[in-house]
Design a protein around this motif. Structure first.
Motif, mmCIF file in Angstrom:
data_model
loop_
_atom_site.group_PDB
_atom_site.id
_atom_site.type_symbol
_atom_site.label_atom_id
_atom_site.label_comp_id
_atom_site.label_asym_id
_atom_site.label_seq_id
_atom_site.Cartn_x
_atom_site.Cartn_y
_atom_site.Cartn_z
ATOM 1 N N ARG A 1 0.825 -1.200 0.000
ATOM 2 C CA ARG A 1 0.000 0.000 0.000
ATOM 3 C C ARG A 1 0.864 1.256 0.000
ATOM 4 O O ARG A 1 0.599 2.201 -0.734
ATOM 5 N N SER A 2 1.910 1.261 0.814
ATOM 6 C CA SER A 2 2.776 2.441 0.863
ATOM 7 C C SER A 2 3.546 2.609 -0.446
ATOM 8 O O SER A 2 3.762 3.732 -0.904
ATOM 9 N N ARG B 1 1.063 4.012 -2.956
ATOM 10 C CA ARG B 1 0.809 5.416 -2.632
ATOM 11 C C ARG B 1 1.969 6.290 -3.121
ATOM 12 O O ARG B 1 1.757 7.347 -3.692
#
Length: 70
Positions: free
Chosen positions: A4-5, A8
């Motif tokens: 997810r990071s 992002r």
């Protein structure tokens, strides 16, 4: 979550987004989207024109709210 990071970071990186926007597959997908939309308008599909008008105005008419996973 590291995935997810990472996503992002990639999606907020302006240089990567610009490279993707200038790539042939993304440009071709945009061309096909416009082509299909224009053909549908010519054929008389009223829902497509309503959707495109709402999209231009920034409206979203979702039938169900989107649920996020935790």
């Amino acid at each position: 979550m590291p995935i997810r990071s990472l996503l992002r970071y990639l999606l907020n990186n302006e240089q990567i987004i610009q490279k993707l926007a200038d790539s042939k597959p993304v440009r071709r997908a945009a061309q096909l989207t416009v082509f299909v939309s224009q053909k549908a308008k010519e054929s008389g599909f009223d829902s497509v024109s309503k959707f495109s008008e709402g999209f231009k105005q920034g409206e979203t008419n979702a039938s169900k709210p989107v649920r996020r996973r935790k």
